[in-house]
Design a protein around this motif. Structure first.
Motif, short mmCIF file in Angstrom:
data_model
loop_
_atom_site.label_atom_id
_atom_site.label_comp_id
_atom_site.label_asym_id
_atom_site.label_seq_id
_atom_site.Cartn_x
_atom_site.Cartn_y
_atom_site.Cartn_z
N VAL A 98 0.86 -1.18 0.00
CA VAL A 98 0.00 0.00 0.00
C VAL A 98 0.89 1.23 0.00
N TYR A 99 0.43 2.26 -0.71
CA TYR A 99 1.20 3.50 -0.85
C TYR A 99 0.38 4.68 -0.33
N LEU A 100 1.08 5.70 0.10
CA LEU A 100 0.44 6.96 0.45
C LEU A 100 1.25 8.08 -0.19
N GLN A 101 0.68 8.68 -1.20
CA GLN A 101 1.30 9.84 -1.83
C GLN A 101 0.82 11.10 -1.12
N MET A 102 1.76 11.83 -0.57
CA MET A 102 1.43 13.02 0.22
C MET A 102 1.97 14.25 -0.49
N ASN A 103 1.08 15.13 -0.91
CA ASN A 103 1.45 16.37 -1.59
C ASN A 103 1.04 17.56 -0.76
N SER A 104 1.59 18.71 -1.08
CA SER A 104 1.25 19.96 -0.39
C SER A 104 1.32 19.78 1.13
N LEU A 105 2.39 19.20 1.57
CA LEU A 105 2.52 18.88 3.00
C LEU A 105 2.58 20.15 3.84
N LYS A 106 2.00 20.02 5.03
CA LYS A 106 1.93 21.13 5.98
C LYS A 106 2.62 20.72 7.27
N PRO A 107 3.06 21.70 8.06
CA PRO A 107 3.69 21.34 9.35
C PRO A 107 2.80 20.46 10.22
N GLU A 108 1.51 20.66 10.14
CA GLU A 108 0.59 19.87 10.96
C GLU A 108 0.47 18.42 10.49
N ASP A 109 1.08 18.07 9.38
CA ASP A 109 1.15 16.68 8.94
C ASP A 109 2.28 15.92 9.63
N THR A 110 3.11 16.64 10.37
CA THR A 110 4.22 16.01 11.08
C THR A 110 3.69 14.99 12.08
N ALA A 111 4.19 13.76 11.97
CA ALA A 111 3.73 12.68 12.82
C ALA A 111 4.50 11.41 12.48
N VAL A 112 4.31 10.39 13.29
CA VAL A 112 4.75 9.05 12.92
C VAL A 112 3.59 8.40 12.18
N TYR A 113 3.87 7.89 11.00
CA TYR A 113 2.86 7.27 10.17
C TYR A 113 2.98 5.74 10.27
N TYR A 114 1.84 5.11 10.51
CA TYR A 114 1.79 3.66 10.65
C TYR A 114 0.90 3.06 9.57
N CYS A 115 1.37 1.97 8.97
CA CYS A 115 0.49 1.27 8.04
C CYS A 115 -0.23 0.15 8.78
N ASN A 116 -1.37 -0.20 8.24
CA ASN A 116 -2.26 -1.18 8.86
C ASN A 116 -2.88 -2.03 7.77
N ALA A 117 -3.08 -3.30 8.06
CA ALA A 117 -3.72 -4.18 7.09
C ALA A 117 -4.52 -5.26 7.81
#
Length: 120
Positions: free
Chosen positions: A77-96
């Motif tokens: 699974v992919y996550l394309q992230m565009n126009s990133l903002k400071p509030e997007d700062t986080a640890v990202y976890y994938c789930n299935a």
């Protein structure tokens, strides 16, 4: 079963990143896959999810900026992230949600998390 996430890093506001998460191990089928994030001091929240048939849903805060997709042949699974903002700062976890044996139960699995930092 293991989920291996990659692609995080440091990016300037307005920039882009692409996260990937590959599932490996003995699996019969993979149902929904998704991405969550957790910022310091906040609860983990759903960012985006995609069903086995390709249906998607997004958190309101990322609609129009993020896009989730999957490659079933690669169990990824992919996550394309565009126009990133400071509030997007986080640890990202994938789930299935995975069924490991035919007629067996479906349960959820989590990746190890990848840090995304949006800062100038």
């Amino acid at each position: 079963v293991q989920l291996q996430a990659s692609g995080g890093g440091l990016v300037q506001p307005g920039g882009s990143l692409r996260l990937s998460c590959a599932a490996s191990g003995s699996m019969f089928s993979i149902n929904a896959m998704g991405w969550y994030r957790q910022a310091p001091g906040k609860e983990r929240e759903l960012v985006a999810a995609i069903g086995s048939g390709g249906s998607t849903n997004y958190a309101d805060s990322v609609k129009g900026r993020f896009s989730i997709s999957r490659d079933n042949a690669k169990n990824t699974v992919y996550l394309q992230m565009n126009s990133l903002k400071p509030e997007d700062t986080a640890v990202y976890y994938c789930n299935a949600w995975i069924r490991t044996v035919i007629l067996g139960p479906v349960r959820d699995y989590w990746g190890q998390g990848t840090q995304v930092t949006v800062s100038s």
